[in-house]
Enzyme design. Sequence first.
Site, PDB file in Angstrom:
ATOM      1  N   ASN A 151       0.807  -1.232   0.000  1.00  0.00           N
ATOM      2  CA  ASN A 151       0.000   0.000   0.000  1.00  0.00           C
ATOM      3  C   ASN A 151       0.836   1.276   0.000  1.00  0.00           C
ATOM      4  O   ASN A 151       0.375   2.330  -0.419  1.00  0.00           O
ATOM      5  CB  ASN A 151      -1.000  -0.016   1.162  1.00  0.00           C
ATOM      6  CG  ASN A 151      -0.325   0.039   2.508  1.00  0.00           C
ATOM      7  OD1 ASN A 151       0.785  -0.448   2.668  1.00  0.00           O
ATOM      8  ND2 ASN A 151      -0.988   0.627   3.475  1.00  0.00           N
ATOM      9  N   GLU A 249       5.286  -3.534  12.172  1.00  0.00           N
ATOM     10  CA  GLU A 249       4.296  -2.467  12.012  1.00  0.00           C
ATOM     11  C   GLU A 249       3.054  -3.118  11.407  1.00  0.00           C
ATOM     12  O   GLU A 249       3.053  -3.477  10.225  1.00  0.00           O
ATOM     13  CB  GLU A 249       4.875  -1.403  11.059  1.00  0.00           C
ATOM     14  CG  GLU A 249       4.119  -0.126  11.069  1.00  0.00           C
ATOM     15  CD  GLU A 249       3.911   0.348  12.478  1.00  0.00           C
ATOM     16  OE1 GLU A 249       2.756   0.393  12.894  1.00  0.00           O
ATOM     17  OE2 GLU A 249       4.908   0.645  13.172  1.00  0.00           O
ATOM     18  N   CYS A 283      -2.779   1.513   6.898  1.00  0.00           N
ATOM     19  CA  CYS A 283      -2.930   0.987   8.265  1.00  0.00           C
ATOM     20  C   CYS A 283      -3.398   2.098   9.189  1.00  0.00           C
ATOM     21  O   CYS A 283      -3.895   1.839  10.270  1.00  0.00           O
ATOM     22  CB  CYS A 283      -1.661   0.314   8.753  1.00  0.00           C
ATOM     23  SG  CYS A 283      -0.196   1.247   8.473  1.00  0.00           S
ATOM     24  N   GLU A 463       8.924   3.678  13.816  1.00  0.00           N
ATOM     25  CA  GLU A 463       9.672   4.104  12.629  1.00  0.00           C
ATOM     26  C   GLU A 463       9.559   5.620  12.563  1.00  0.00           C
ATOM     27  O   GLU A 463       8.916   6.239  13.391  1.00  0.00           O
ATOM     28  CB  GLU A 463       9.070   3.455  11.392  1.00  0.00           C
ATOM     29  CG  GLU A 463       8.896   1.966  11.595  1.00  0.00           C
ATOM     30  CD  GLU A 463       8.586   1.227  10.326  1.00  0.00           C
ATOM     31  OE1 GLU A 463       9.550   0.814   9.681  1.00  0.00           O
ATOM     32  OE2 GLU A 463       7.412   1.066   9.997  1.00  0.00           O
TER      33      GLU A 463
HETATM   34  C1  UN1 Z   1       0.760   2.671   6.165  1.00  0.00           C
HETATM   35  O1  UN1 Z   1      -0.437   2.659   5.862  1.00  0.00           O
HETATM   36  O2  UN1 Z   1       1.377   1.580   6.279  1.00  0.00           O
HETATM   37  O3  UN1 Z   1       0.193   8.425   7.931  1.00  0.00           O
HETATM   38  C2  UN1 Z   1       1.571   3.897   6.363  1.00  0.00           C
HETATM   39  C3  UN1 Z   1      -0.036   7.922   6.836  1.00  0.00           C
HETATM   40  C4  UN1 Z   1       1.110   7.685   5.884  1.00  0.00           C
HETATM   41  C5  UN1 Z   1       1.747   6.374   6.153  1.00  0.00           C
HETATM   42  C6  UN1 Z   1       0.832   5.182   6.192  1.00  0.00           C
HETATM   43  N1  UN1 Z   1       2.058   8.759   6.026  1.00  0.00           N
HETATM   44  O4  UN1 Z   1      -1.168   7.593   6.505  1.00  0.00           O
END
Ligand code: UN1
Length: 497
Positions: A151, A249, A283, A463
């Site tokens: 993603n 993660e 996520c 991270e």
């Molecule tokens: C992810 O979905 O694994 O804060 C990371 C955010 C993005 C990163 C998402 N800068 O939605």
Amino acid sequence: MTIKLQHLIGGESLDNGDGRTFEIHSPADDSLVGIAPRGTSAEVDRAVKTAREAFATWSRMPAPARGEILMRSGRILETRKDEIAAVMGREMGKRLEEARGDIQEAIDTAYYAATEGRRLFGRTAPSELPNKFGMTIRRPIGVAGIITAWNFPIAVPSWKIYPALVCGNTVVWKPAEEAPCSGAMFAQALYDAGLPKGVLNVIHGLGEEAGASLVAHPNVSCLSFTGGTEVGKLIASEGGKTLKHISLELGGKNPVIVLEDADIDLAVDGILWGAFGTAGQRCTATSRLIAVGNVHERLLPKLIARAKELVLGDPADPKVNVGPLISKEHRDRVHSFVEKGRSEGAVMVTGGAIPTEGPLAKGWFYPATIADNVKRGSTLALREVFGPVLSVLRAKDLDEAIEIANEVEYGLSSSIYTANVNAAFRGIERIDAGITYVNAPTIGAEAHFPFGGVKGTGNGHREGGWAPYEFFSEVKTVYIDYSGGLQRAQIDNRLDD
Ligand code: UN1
């Protein structure tokens, strides 16, 4: 034009030993985007061996010099942003604007990591003994195994690869099999920036083959993984057998709490972007709206009207707001969550059906779906959907809203919309999550702040920002005794003895 990928081992492009490949298809129309070699334990082994050899020189290059290469790779990514975004959009269905954002996040990370080469701070502290000096220094660990999701094909790998490299580790990276083409362009930018051969190796393949081999490999010292919780648990147990350092993660079920005093239009904008941006495939995506008191009476009609206006379609079309889901299988899974929600009493007030006509029927599209009347404890209230589905729950007050926010297995992102500073701080303090936004959506973390979550979202690492340098290096404590005699800690120089 079909992209033909190869593994990257020791700076050389290679096919699979056994000639096996897999295909990458566009989720928008199922057309063929690329063909990649399907790596096995043989390729992983070769890559790890190469990475170990490269470690000897890379780890001894001064960190500021390593940082300069990363800096240059960031500049290269800037010049190739549009070209890479087009490939990313084709292979995994991200809208172009968002694909550019994905690459920008990697550029931001490159610049941060590059200057970290001039920090990588150790500490000094006074010794308890005279004429003795104590300090810590940071050392690289060895070969880092990196396994990433589709993603964020470049941003998330950059969060791992840049810190791993600047700390002096070498890397074997397995990009997601659904979207490895733009990732290969990211790796190329690093080599074009002057990365010595073998420092970053890329193995394409499936999680259960190449990924599993990397996790089990005895010469991989640390693993960093972004993906689903079930796979994360497997990686933790398998990788734990060889005592790897492991950073995970994983999933989220991110809530937005809206209080009665909130700016409703602002909340509507934030919820729409958080829930339906990237078709909910983040996520950090907003997947629960917890409406407090009577706020739903003003909030929901506006939210529903605006969600209905969102345009579903070709991610390359600038008029489109929501692109496709990654695969047919995933789209069907998202729909099955919606069906399960219905059977548990939820009402789909927008979306909720697979498009069957016109160009949308050619790809894996799913409309922005708002599930109202979602009951606490039900599937849509608790499970991660990873698609454009927003569950609406109601709470009588802030305390109940926080209780609902915290009753899921995850704890990544969260948000609270309110004009009341006291309520905002109560939320900040009590919501179980790695990230809390106030009057802003749950997505949009910035590269220079720590990113990660609590509970089932991970295993305690972060991270982003200054955090990953801790993970990708090890502390050595150094004592220098310049007294010329034996001094015994805890025994000599005590006032009471
Ligand atoms: C992810 O979905 O694994 O804060 C990371 C955010 C993005 C990163 C998402 N800068 O939605």
